[in-house]
Design an enzyme around this catalytic site. Structure first.
Site, PDB file in Angstrom:
ATOM      1  N   LYS A  18       8.389  -9.870   2.192  1.00 60.02           N
ATOM      2  CA  LYS A  18       8.969  -8.652   2.773  1.00 60.02           C
ATOM      3  C   LYS A  18       7.865  -7.671   3.128  1.00 60.02           C
ATOM      4  CE  LYS A  18      10.461  -5.199   0.085  1.00 60.02           C
ATOM      5  NZ  LYS A  18       9.911  -3.905   0.566  1.00 60.02           N
ATOM      6  N   ASN A  19       6.956  -7.430   2.176  1.00 57.92           N
ATOM      7  CA  ASN A  19       5.949  -6.393   2.388  1.00 57.92           C
ATOM      8  C   ASN A  19       4.929  -6.773   3.448  1.00 57.92           C
ATOM      9  OD1 ASN A  19       7.265  -4.891   0.530  1.00 57.92           O
ATOM     10  ND2 ASN A  19       5.691  -4.986  -1.059  1.00 57.92           N
ATOM     11  N   ARG A  88      11.522   2.753   4.181  1.00 59.34           N
ATOM     12  CA  ARG A  88      10.274   3.503   4.180  1.00 59.34           C
ATOM     13  C   ARG A  88       9.169   2.784   4.934  1.00 59.34           C
ATOM     14  NH1 ARG A  88       5.508   4.941   1.881  1.00 59.34           N
ATOM     15  NH2 ARG A  88       5.334   7.164   1.536  1.00 59.34           N
ATOM     16  N   ASP A 112      12.753   3.329  -1.425  1.00 60.80           N
ATOM     17  CA  ASP A 112      12.915   3.185  -2.867  1.00 60.80           C
ATOM     18  C   ASP A 112      12.729   4.519  -3.579  1.00 60.80           C
ATOM     19  OD1 ASP A 112      13.178   0.529  -2.540  1.00 60.80           O
ATOM     20  OD2 ASP A 112      11.269  -0.030  -3.447  1.00 60.80           O
ATOM     21  N   ASP A 300       4.848  -3.686  -8.526  1.00 65.06           N
ATOM     22  CA  ASP A 300       6.178  -4.259  -8.271  1.00 65.06           C
ATOM     23  C   ASP A 300       6.615  -5.233  -9.368  1.00 65.06           C
ATOM     24  OD1 ASP A 300       5.986  -2.778  -6.007  1.00 65.06           O
ATOM     25  OD2 ASP A 300       6.404  -4.394  -4.608  1.00 65.06           O
TER      26      ASP A 300
HETATM   27  C1  UD1 Z   1       3.576  -0.799  -0.733  1.00 70.29           C
HETATM   28  C2  UD1 Z   1       4.707  -1.756  -1.013  1.00 70.29           C
HETATM   29  C3  UD1 Z   1       5.307  -1.501  -2.385  1.00 70.29           C
HETATM   30  C4  UD1 Z   1       4.215  -1.559  -3.438  1.00 70.29           C
HETATM   31  C5  UD1 Z   1       3.075  -0.614  -3.057  1.00 70.29           C
HETATM   32  C6  UD1 Z   1       1.885  -0.703  -4.011  1.00 70.29           C
HETATM   33  C7  UD1 Z   1       5.657  -2.172   1.168  1.00 70.29           C
HETATM   34  C8  UD1 Z   1       6.833  -2.037   2.072  1.00 70.29           C
HETATM   35  N1  UD1 Z   1       5.759  -1.575  -0.020  1.00 70.29           N
HETATM   36  O1  UD1 Z   1       4.116   0.524  -0.705  1.00 70.29           O
HETATM   37  O2  UD1 Z   1       6.283  -2.507  -2.645  1.00 70.29           O
HETATM   38  O3  UD1 Z   1       4.755  -1.152  -4.683  1.00 70.29           O
HETATM   39  O4  UD1 Z   1       2.590  -0.931  -1.737  1.00 70.29           O
HETATM   40  O5  UD1 Z   1       1.425  -1.993  -4.100  1.00 70.29           O
HETATM   41  O6  UD1 Z   1       4.684  -2.835   1.493  1.00 70.29           O
HETATM   42  N2  UD1 Z   1       0.077   7.653  -1.703  1.00 70.29           N
HETATM   43  C9  UD1 Z   1      -0.244   8.960  -1.453  1.00 70.29           C
HETATM   44  N3  UD1 Z   1      -0.525   9.309  -0.160  1.00 70.29           N
HETATM   45  C10 UD1 Z   1      -0.495   8.430   0.877  1.00 70.29           C
HETATM   46  C11 UD1 Z   1      -0.146   7.097   0.615  1.00 70.29           C
HETATM   47  C12 UD1 Z   1       0.149   6.720  -0.697  1.00 70.29           C
HETATM   48  O7  UD1 Z   1      -0.297   9.788  -2.355  1.00 70.29           O
HETATM   49  O8  UD1 Z   1      -0.773   8.815   2.025  1.00 70.29           O
HETATM   50  C13 UD1 Z   1       0.359   7.256  -3.094  1.00 70.29           C
HETATM   51  C14 UD1 Z   1       1.809   6.877  -3.310  1.00 70.29           C
HETATM   52  O9  UD1 Z   1       2.577   8.006  -3.625  1.00 70.29           O
HETATM   53  C15 UD1 Z   1       1.688   5.924  -4.480  1.00 70.29           C
HETATM   54  C16 UD1 Z   1       0.347   5.230  -4.256  1.00 70.29           C
HETATM   55  O10 UD1 Z   1      -0.369   6.070  -3.368  1.00 70.29           O
HETATM   56  O11 UD1 Z   1       1.611   6.650  -5.693  1.00 70.29           O
HETATM   57  C17 UD1 Z   1       0.457   3.823  -3.687  1.00 70.29           C
HETATM   58  O12 UD1 Z   1       1.099   3.865  -2.433  1.00 70.29           O
HETATM   59  P1  UD1 Z   1       0.874   2.734  -1.322  1.00 70.29           P
HETATM   60  O13 UD1 Z   1      -0.174   1.775  -1.781  1.00 70.29           O
HETATM   61  O14 UD1 Z   1       0.663   3.444  -0.026  1.00 70.29           O
HETATM   62  O15 UD1 Z   1       2.258   1.986  -1.321  1.00 70.29           O
HETATM   63  P2  UD1 Z   1       3.257   1.731  -0.125  1.00 70.29           P
HETATM   64  O16 UD1 Z   1       2.500   1.269   1.081  1.00 70.29           O
HETATM   65  O17 UD1 Z   1       4.198   2.884   0.004  1.00 70.29           O
END
Ligand code: UD1
Length: 420
Positions: A18-19, A88, A112, A300
């Site tokens: 999915k991701n 998202r 989520d 995850d």
């Molecule tokens: C993706 C995955 C999710 C997984 C996560 C971490 C998808 C659709 N989802 O989510 O399943 O749990 O990676 O492996 O691929 N953050 C900030 N600012 C930003 C971006 C992120 O503060 O601009 C923080 C987020 O709040 C979080 C952390 O960084 O605490 C990790 O986020 P990120 O790695 O970006 O996860 P996602 O891409 O949202």
């Protein structure tokens, strides 16, 4: 409705991640013409992402395990709140739309219920590449006539920010360096597809990605990497139920840390043709874990392993470093009789011999799967509500569980419980 007590045994197949696929679908926007993705899971999030692309003017056709996306010469550039709030990952269209159209308007997402999940690193990275970024009326709006290569240092190896910057910089003028980049297998998958499309990326799989921008990219056919989180879910289910499960299509080289934890818990894990096999013949031993970006222990998996520890022998400490409020799931486990205490980033779990079935609610995809697994080792019936979250990420979850011997049924019909 999960009736506990069954030992899972047999084979289960895992399809594409999915991701990964959601970002590959967004990457299709970078090239005019028809991109075909294969090994595509039949899950709700793929349907919703398809709708996001349709509203951008693309044609999206799904067949068994594949999706064909035809992108016009100039796609639309606005992803509205109605769809973005449901998924998202649709924020992944930001980078490609900005690069292709010179402007992208993406509603601030929902998704989520885990942590605040800011977008500051996405925005700061695009500003480094020469874009102006503003937030107005609930939309993140980015503009740049042509992005220019630059060095971007991410504060944290964010998966989403790395992906957006990769896709934006692929069509930028000059060279972009993304330092402290995420290294997840899904990022490598995206780099592979972008490379086939004609992007010039070096450092793939490392934390420093260098992207030499090109003028145009071409559409391609690409096979999605297998879903390591789904594969790991089946492995945890085998261990919790003291079962014997062969995970077909699972890649153990993407699961080194979680499979090693399962071995520490007492499981026998070994390669099998086309996948791997997990055998467990006793009560698991509690395992400590700390979530970190890849190749660290994936956040995850945290709810799944937390569930495993609730029925393990001994006490464990779980530290969540990636999402700050991923503990809502704990209150549901406590309803099943689990002994879990949380404090800040930490959870202490004291293992019990069995859990006891009760009504519980899924708050996100992995917590939903984790509650179903907990139900498998609970006395009596566990009723998990809001299972539409599970549909977002697990293909045929109930059917696959049933085929492995679990006593699980779904009611009412999925159409009646999906959100509008
Ligand atoms: C993706 C995955 C999710 C997984 C996560 C971490 C998808 C659709 N989802 O989510 O399943 O749990 O990676 O492996 O691929 N953050 C900030 N600012 C930003 C971006 C992120 O503060 O601009 C923080 C987020 O709040 C979080 C952390 O960084 O605490 C990790 O986020 P990120 O790695 O970006 O996860 P996602 O891409 O949202």
């Amino acid at each position: 409705m999960v009736t506990g007590g069954a030992r899972l045994a047999g084979e289960v197949s895992v399809s594409g991640a999915k991701n990964s696929v959601l970002k590959l679908m967004a990457a299709a926007l970078l090239a005019e013409g028809t991109t075909v993705l294969t090994n595509v899971p039949d899950i709700l999030d793929v349907t919703i992402m398809g709708e996001v692309l349709r509203r951008l003017g693309c044609t999206v056709e799904r067949a068994d395990g594949s999706v064909a996306i035809t992108v016009p010469a100039m796609p639309g550039h606005e992803a509205d709140y109605d769809l973005v709030r449901r998924i998202r990952a649709s924020i992944a269209v930001l980078g490609p739309l900005l690069a292709r159209c010179g402007e992208a308007r993406v509603a601030l997402p929902g998704g989520d219920a885990i942590g605040s999940r800011g977008l500051d690193m996405h925005a700061a990275g695009l500003v480094k590449l020469g874009a102006t970024v503003v937030i107005e009326h609930g939309y993140l709006i980015a503009r740049a006539a042509r992005l220019c290569g630059a060095t971007v240092w991410l504060d944290f190896p964010s998966v989403g920010a790395t992906e957006n910057l990769l896709m934006a910089s692929a069509l930028a003028k000059g060279t972009t360096v993304i330092d402290n980049a995420a290294r997840e297998p899904e990022i490598v998958d995206l780099c592979r597809m972008l490379g086939q499309m004609g992007a010039r990326i070096s450092g793939v799989g490392t934390s420093t990605l260098e992207v030499e921008g090109v003028e145009t990219l071409r559409p391609v056919a690409h096979r999605t990497v297998p879903d390591r989180i789904v594969a790991g879910t089946w492995a945890v289910a085998a261990v919790m139920t003291r079962g014997d499960v062969t995970v077909q299509g699972g890649r153990p080289d993407h699961l080194e840390m979680p499979l090693d934890k399962l071995v520490q818990a007492g499981a026998d894990v070994h390669g099998a043709e086309g996948g791997f096999r997990v055998v467990m013949d006793r009560r698991p031993v509690a395992v400590d874990l700390v979530t970190l970006p890849y190749p660290g222990f994936a956040t995850d998996f945290q709810p799944l392993f937390l569930g495993l520890n609730t029925v393990a022998e001994g006490t464990s400490m779980i530290t969540e470093n990636v999402f700050e409020s991923r503990w809502m799931f704990v209150n549901e486990l406590v309803r099943l009789g689990a002994d879990v205490r949380t404090d800040g980033h930490h959870a202490v779990v004291r293992g019990r011999e069995r859990l006891s079935g009760a009504p519980v609610r899924a708050h996100d995809i992995r917590a939903g799967a984790g509650l179903v697994l907990a139900g498998l080792v609970a006395d009596g019936v566990t009723e998990v509500s809001d299972v539409h979250h599970i549909d977002r990420g697990y293909e045929g979850f109930v059917d696959k569980l049933t085929a492995l011997g679990a006593d699980v049924r779904r009611e009412p019909a999925p159409a009646e419980v999906w959100p509008d």
